[in-house]
Design a protein around this motif. Structure first.
Motif, PDB file in Angstrom:
ATOM      1  N   GLN A 123      11.119  43.166  11.260  1.00  0.00           N
ATOM      2  CA  GLN A 123      11.302  44.544  11.701  1.00  0.00           C
ATOM      3  C   GLN A 123      12.222  45.302  10.753  1.00  0.00           C
ATOM      4  O   GLN A 123      11.955  46.447  10.393  1.00  0.00           O
ATOM      5  CB  GLN A 123      11.880  44.562  13.121  1.00  0.00           C
ATOM      6  N   VAL A 124      13.294  44.644  10.319  1.00  0.00           N
ATOM      7  CA  VAL A 124      14.211  45.253   9.360  1.00  0.00           C
ATOM      8  C   VAL A 124      13.475  45.575   8.068  1.00  0.00           C
ATOM      9  O   VAL A 124      13.665  46.644   7.471  1.00  0.00           O
ATOM     10  CB  VAL A 124      15.407  44.317   9.093  1.00  0.00           C
ATOM     11  N   ARG A 125      12.639  44.652   7.611  1.00  0.00           N
ATOM     12  CA  ARG A 125      11.921  44.849   6.361  1.00  0.00           C
ATOM     13  C   ARG A 125      11.061  46.108   6.396  1.00  0.00           C
ATOM     14  O   ARG A 125      10.969  46.841   5.412  1.00  0.00           O
ATOM     15  CB  ARG A 125      11.047  43.619   6.080  1.00  0.00           C
ATOM     16  N   ASP A 130      16.400  50.815   2.622  1.00  0.00           N
ATOM     17  CA  ASP A 130      17.022  49.865   1.688  1.00  0.00           C
ATOM     18  C   ASP A 130      16.657  48.438   2.078  1.00  0.00           C
ATOM     19  O   ASP A 130      17.510  47.576   2.228  1.00  0.00           O
ATOM     20  CB  ASP A 130      18.545  50.056   1.668  1.00  0.00           C
ATOM     21  N   HIS A 131      15.361  48.189   2.222  1.00  0.00           N
ATOM     22  CA  HIS A 131      14.877  46.929   2.777  1.00  0.00           C
ATOM     23  C   HIS A 131      15.262  45.720   1.945  1.00  0.00           C
ATOM     24  O   HIS A 131      15.517  44.637   2.492  1.00  0.00           O
ATOM     25  CB  HIS A 131      13.359  46.978   2.958  1.00  0.00           C
ATOM     26  N   ARG A 132      15.352  45.846   0.609  1.00  0.00           N
ATOM     27  CA  ARG A 132      15.745  44.688  -0.204  1.00  0.00           C
ATOM     28  C   ARG A 132      17.205  44.315   0.057  1.00  0.00           C
ATOM     29  O   ARG A 132      17.539  43.132   0.155  1.00  0.00           O
ATOM     30  CB  ARG A 132      15.532  44.975  -1.689  1.00  0.00           C
ATOM     31  N   THR A 133      18.055  45.302   0.163  1.00  0.00           N
ATOM     32  CA  THR A 133      19.462  45.021   0.447  1.00  0.00           C
ATOM     33  C   THR A 133      19.610  44.350   1.803  1.00  0.00           C
ATOM     34  O   THR A 133      20.370  43.378   1.951  1.00  0.00           O
ATOM     35  CB  THR A 133      20.278  46.330   0.411  1.00  0.00           C
ATOM     36  N   GLN A 134      18.878  44.845   2.789  1.00  0.00           N
ATOM     37  CA  GLN A 134      18.952  44.263   4.122  1.00  0.00           C
ATOM     38  C   GLN A 134      18.424  42.825   4.127  1.00  0.00           C
ATOM     39  O   GLN A 134      19.047  41.922   4.683  1.00  0.00           O
ATOM     40  CB  GLN A 134      18.158  45.118   5.114  1.00  0.00           C
ATOM     41  N   LEU A 135      17.272  42.610   3.495  1.00  0.00           N
ATOM     42  CA  LEU A 135      16.722  41.251   3.433  1.00  0.00           C
ATOM     43  C   LEU A 135      17.632  40.329   2.634  1.00  0.00           C
ATOM     44  O   LEU A 135      17.772  39.146   2.951  1.00  0.00           O
ATOM     45  CB  LEU A 135      15.324  41.263   2.814  1.00  0.00           C
ATOM     46  N   SER A 330       1.627  58.177   9.403  1.00  0.00           N
ATOM     47  CA  SER A 330       1.169  57.204  10.398  1.00  0.00           C
ATOM     48  C   SER A 330       1.320  55.767   9.907  1.00  0.00           C
ATOM     49  O   SER A 330       1.118  54.827  10.676  1.00  0.00           O
ATOM     50  CB  SER A 330      -0.297  57.471  10.763  1.00  0.00           C
ATOM     51  N   ILE A 331       1.676  55.572   8.630  1.00  0.00           N
ATOM     52  CA  ILE A 331       1.966  54.228   8.122  1.00  0.00           C
ATOM     53  C   ILE A 331       3.343  53.829   8.637  1.00  0.00           C
ATOM     54  O   ILE A 331       4.358  54.416   8.239  1.00  0.00           O
ATOM     55  CB  ILE A 331       1.931  54.189   6.582  1.00  0.00           C
ATOM     56  N   ALA A 332       3.393  52.864   9.525  1.00  0.00           N
ATOM     57  CA  ALA A 332       4.650  52.526  10.206  1.00  0.00           C
ATOM     58  C   ALA A 332       5.681  51.929   9.264  1.00  0.00           C
ATOM     59  O   ALA A 332       6.879  52.185   9.396  1.00  0.00           O
ATOM     60  CB  ALA A 332       4.365  51.564  11.361  1.00  0.00           C
ATOM     61  N   SER A 333       5.238  51.130   8.307  1.00  0.00           N
ATOM     62  CA  SER A 333       6.155  50.455   7.392  1.00  0.00           C
ATOM     63  C   SER A 333       6.638  51.436   6.325  1.00  0.00           C
ATOM     64  O   SER A 333       5.834  51.982   5.561  1.00  0.00           O
ATOM     65  CB  SER A 333       5.464  49.267   6.726  1.00  0.00           C
ATOM     66  N   LEU A 334       7.945  51.652   6.249  1.00  0.00           N
ATOM     67  CA  LEU A 334       8.479  52.576   5.238  1.00  0.00           C
ATOM     68  C   LEU A 334       8.193  52.104   3.810  1.00  0.00           C
ATOM     69  O   LEU A 334       7.799  52.924   2.969  1.00  0.00           O
ATOM     70  CB  LEU A 334       9.979  52.762   5.449  1.00  0.00           C
ATOM     71  N   PRO A 335       8.373  50.819   3.473  1.00  0.00           N
ATOM     72  CA  PRO A 335       8.030  50.380   2.109  1.00  0.00           C
ATOM     73  C   PRO A 335       6.558  50.604   1.777  1.00  0.00           C
ATOM     74  O   PRO A 335       6.225  51.023   0.667  1.00  0.00           O
ATOM     75  CB  PRO A 335       8.394  48.894   2.105  1.00  0.00           C
ATOM     76  N   ARG A 336       5.671  50.345   2.753  1.00  0.00           N
ATOM     77  CA  ARG A 336       4.238  50.540   2.486  1.00  0.00           C
ATOM     78  C   ARG A 336       3.909  52.023   2.349  1.00  0.00           C
ATOM     79  O   ARG A 336       3.080  52.413   1.528  1.00  0.00           O
ATOM     80  CB  ARG A 336       3.398  49.908   3.599  1.00  0.00           C
ATOM     81  N   ARG A 337       4.573  52.867   3.139  1.00  0.00           N
ATOM     82  CA  ARG A 337       4.364  54.306   3.021  1.00  0.00           C
ATOM     83  C   ARG A 337       4.846  54.800   1.656  1.00  0.00           C
ATOM     84  O   ARG A 337       4.176  55.603   0.999  1.00  0.00           O
ATOM     85  CB  ARG A 337       5.107  55.041   4.131  1.00  0.00           C
ATOM     86  N   SER A 338       5.997  54.304   1.233  1.00  0.00           N
ATOM     87  CA  SER A 338       6.532  54.676  -0.075  1.00  0.00           C
ATOM     88  C   SER A 338       5.581  54.271  -1.191  1.00  0.00           C
ATOM     89  O   SER A 338       5.354  55.015  -2.143  1.00  0.00           O
ATOM     90  CB  SER A 338       7.905  54.028  -0.273  1.00  0.00           C
ATOM     91  N   ARG A 339       5.003  53.067  -1.060  1.00  0.00           N
ATOM     92  CA  ARG A 339       4.048  52.614  -2.083  1.00  0.00           C
ATOM     93  C   ARG A 339       2.796  53.483  -2.093  1.00  0.00           C
ATOM     94  O   ARG A 339       2.215  53.749  -3.156  1.00  0.00           O
ATOM     95  CB  ARG A 339       3.662  51.155  -1.826  1.00  0.00           C
ATOM     96  N   GLU A 365      10.603  58.142  -3.361  1.00  0.00           N
ATOM     97  CA  GLU A 365      12.016  57.761  -3.462  1.00  0.00           C
ATOM     98  C   GLU A 365      12.780  58.148  -2.202  1.00  0.00           C
ATOM     99  O   GLU A 365      13.644  57.392  -1.731  1.00  0.00           O
ATOM    100  CB  GLU A 365      12.634  58.446  -4.693  1.00  0.00           C
ATOM    101  N   ARG A 366      12.456  59.284  -1.611  1.00  0.00           N
ATOM    102  CA  ARG A 366      13.142  59.712  -0.402  1.00  0.00           C
ATOM    103  C   ARG A 366      12.708  58.905   0.810  1.00  0.00           C
ATOM    104  O   ARG A 366      13.439  58.787   1.785  1.00  0.00           O
ATOM    105  CB  ARG A 366      12.904  61.216  -0.164  1.00  0.00           C
ATOM    106  N   THR A 367      11.515  58.310   0.744  1.00  0.00           N
ATOM    107  CA  THR A 367      11.022  57.498   1.858  1.00  0.00           C
ATOM    108  C   THR A 367      11.640  56.109   1.859  1.00  0.00           C
ATOM    109  O   THR A 367      12.118  55.622   2.897  1.00  0.00           O
ATOM    110  CB  THR A 367       9.487  57.385   1.787  1.00  0.00           C
ATOM    111  N   ALA A 368      11.619  55.439   0.721  1.00  0.00           N
ATOM    112  CA  ALA A 368      12.173  54.079   0.612  1.00  0.00           C
ATOM    113  C   ALA A 368      12.596  53.848  -0.830  1.00  0.00           C
ATOM    114  O   ALA A 368      11.814  53.364  -1.650  1.00  0.00           O
ATOM    115  CB  ALA A 368      11.149  53.026   1.047  1.00  0.00           C
ATOM    116  N   PRO A 369      13.836  54.212  -1.176  1.00  0.00           N
ATOM    117  CA  PRO A 369      14.279  54.136  -2.572  1.00  0.00           C
ATOM    118  C   PRO A 369      14.185  52.740  -3.180  1.00  0.00           C
ATOM    119  O   PRO A 369      14.014  52.601  -4.387  1.00  0.00           O
ATOM    120  CB  PRO A 369      15.728  54.635  -2.521  1.00  0.00           C
ATOM    121  N   GLU A 370      14.271  51.701  -2.357  1.00  0.00           N
ATOM    122  CA  GLU A 370      14.208  50.355  -2.914  1.00  0.00           C
ATOM    123  C   GLU A 370      12.771  49.874  -3.114  1.00  0.00           C
ATOM    124  O   GLU A 370      12.559  48.755  -3.574  1.00  0.00           O
ATOM    125  CB  GLU A 370      14.992  49.377  -2.046  1.00  0.00           C
TER     126      GLU A 370
END
Length: 408
Positions: A123-125, A130-135, A330-339, A365-370
């Motif tokens: 869920q954190v991911r 900042d998903h990499r920092t959290q993971l 509608s893409i729930a995952s922020l990293p996937r939305r950023s990609r 970058e504003r969605t998921a900078p990492e």
């Protein structure tokens, strides 16, 4: 030992750098996911020069800081311009992955508690910019505890191995696109091995999905497709049963989407869209509220895959049309939305629409900078935009480059 001169081809430069550090062809080939025979053909000039992603893998494996040491370009280009910087927590994660203890722990972790920690980490991911920092803060403890639980004896060992496979699957997202390609192969291989030891078809399929991505990004397209198909075959007997969890159908759909992606990388238009349609059919059957936790497989993500296929197939107009057919929010995952925003930027970039490309990269970058910080395509576009910024937007490009960590 004399180095290559300015006119030396790339293959000769690779050979010289390899021999300089005393590395054999099988070792270097293994580090970049290719055979010794392939590497020999590159060094001897019998096949064309590898593309930029493979040159970056070779440069990282040879511990080169400047890509010009392989390309011989007049202007030095640091490898970090294209490949993301090493994350500050990578050493801790790597230490946990390579921590070997032969005897089982005195007290193994509770498997149910371990599974809950893993669920929360997923869920954190997906929800953290900042998903990499959290993971990076969660994974070392998860890895050690899951490894310890899997080495214990008793009735819970299979469940512990399933949990450990899941931890390695999560670690795969963290180590990807960092300057440590050997860790990508390590976690993908370990995830698959633990899944086999657990004798669980669903866990095997999830681990196969991670390995398919590693094979795809190394250009081992035939192997990637074969593994994905085999994993779908393993799942097939269970998919029509009423009692089967939707997640089994979700991972089957995610594997179809990966096959489509690989075919697009190969330039196979018909095959790419054939498998995308299979993935889309599965997503629609699962419904608009369904989302697979590991892969993010869902109706919005399959829609985003259509943009990715268009970009990979060098059909940017099709890619942009696909991006307009659904709401990216509608893409729930922020990293996937950023990609996804990066892929839309790639489509604009292929059409020489630099202002639009910059806008989408800024949105990413504003969605998921990492996510953007470790994305090679984004970094390459930013470097090109820094050299030729859109009219009146030089400072905008410079500011984004600084935030992403690209020299401008």
């Amino acid at each position: 030992m004399y180095g290559p001169d300015d006119s030396s081809p790339v293959g000769r430069r690779i050979k010289w750098q390899r021999e300089r550090v005393g590395m054999s062809r099988p070792v270097l080939g293994g580090l970049v996911g290719r055979s010794a025979e392939w590497l020999k053909a590159v060094e001897n000039g019998r096949i064309q020069t590898p593309r930029l992603p493979m040159l970056l893998r070779l440069a990282r494996a040879l511990e080169l800081e400047d890509l010009a040491e392989l390309t011989g370009n007049d202007h030095a280009v640091p490898v970090s311009v294209f490949a993301g910087e090493r994350h500050s927590t990578l050493n801790d994660v790597q230490a946990a992955l390579t921590y070997f203890r032969l005897s089982p722990p005195d007290r193994a972790a509770n498997v149910d508690h371990l599974a809950e920690r893993l669920r929360q980490a997923w869920q954190v991911r997906h929800t953290s910019p900042d998903h990499r920092t959290q993971l990076g803060s969660l994974l070392p403890g998860l890895i050690k505890d899951a490894q310890g639980a899997a080495r214990s004896t008793g009735d819970e060992r299979r469940a512990a191995r399933r949990a450990l496979a899941g931890v390695y699957q999560l670690a795969d997202f963290y180590v990807a696109y960092q300057p440590a390609p050997e860790l990508v192969w390590m976690v993908a291989d370990r995830a698959l091995n633990e899944a086999y030891e657990a004798d669980d078809p669903y866990t095997i399929a999830c681990s196969a999905w991670a390995m398919v991505q590693a094979l795809r990004d190394s250009g081992r397209w035939g192997e990637a497709i074969a593994l994905a198909r085999n994993a779908i075959e393993v799942l097939s007997p269970y998919l029509d049963r009423a009692e089967t969890s939707d997640h089994w159908r979700g991972i089957a759909g995610a594997l179809e989407a990966e096959i489509a992606y690989v075919h697009a990388r190969r330039g196979r238009y018909g095959e790419a869209w054939e498998h995308w349609e299979r993935a889309d059919q599965t997503a629609r059957q699962l419904g608009p509220k369904y989302r697979h936790v590991q892969t993010s497989f869902s109706m919005p993500v399959v829609a985003a895959h259509a943009t990715t296929l268009g970009v990979e197939l060098r059909r940017p107009t099709e890619a942009l049309r696909a991006s307009e057919r659904f709401d990216a929010d509608s893409i729930a995952s922020l990293p996937r939305r950023s990609r996804h925003f990066i892929d839309v930027a790639r489509a604009h970039f292929q059409r020489d629409e630099s202002t639009a490309a910059l806008t989408l990269l800024d949105k990413s970058e504003r969605t998921a900078p990492e996510t953007i910080r470790y994305n090679g395509y984004a970094r390459e576009m930013l470097r090109a935009l820094a050299e030729r910024p859109p009219s009146g937007m030089r400072e905008d490009v410079r500011g984004l480059c600084q935030r992403v960590g690209v020299a401008s």
